[in-house]
Write a protein that holds these residues in place. Structure first.
Motif: not given
Length: 155
Positions: A58-59, A104-105, A108-112
């Motif tokens: 997350x960090x 985890x979801x 994934x959204x933040x990475x996208x």
């Protein structure tokens, strides 16, 4: 153990066997209790490690989004501030999340979102009432590729 020579050997063997069985039962009970404790400790440690790993991820995502924001909206104070506020707001809204699946979801959204910002956003400046000057970043510029309607023949 005191051995009396007058005790028959069969009786002595029976006493030794009973002692061995008692010791074996004690060890089995001790091991089962400590195995359960050990399993609990390993499970708890696994949860702690999973929590630390998700905290680290997350960090890392937060820092990555902030860096991308600075690159994408360079020289645009309003966009920089708006993006900073939005990123901080989203992370604050979800800071108390405990479900590993949900975390985890969200990661994934933040990475996208980070990938979309980095690869799809262009800066534009109004130069005239009907004109917009686009300022692409170096990462977005691609080499000219010639397109052909007919595929190349394999040799």
């Amino acid at each position: 153990m005191f051995i009396d020579r007058q005790v028959p050997q069969a009786k002595l063997l029976e006493t030794v066997n009973q002692s061995a069985v008692s010791i074996f039962m004690f060890l089995a009970l001790w091991l089962s209790r400590h195995t359960t404790l050990l399993r609990r400790a390993v499970y708890s440690l696994g949860e702690e490690i999973a929590h630390l790993l998700s905290s680290t991820r997350v960090l890392k995502l937060f820092k990555s989004l902030q860096r991308t924001r600075q690159q994408v909206f360079k020289n645009d104070c309003r966009a920089l501030e708006a993006a900073r506020l939005k990123i901080n707001e989203q992370f604050k809204n979800n800071k108390d999340e405990t479900s590993s699946e949900r975390i985890a979801e969200l990661i994934k959204i933040g990475s996208d979102v980070e990938v979309i910002l980095r690869t799809s956003v262009l800066q534009g400046v109004h130069v005239d009432s009907n004109k917009l000057l686009l300022i692409p970043r170096k990462e977005l510029l691609l080499d000219n590729i010639t397109l052909s309607d007919t595929p190349k023949q394999k040799s």
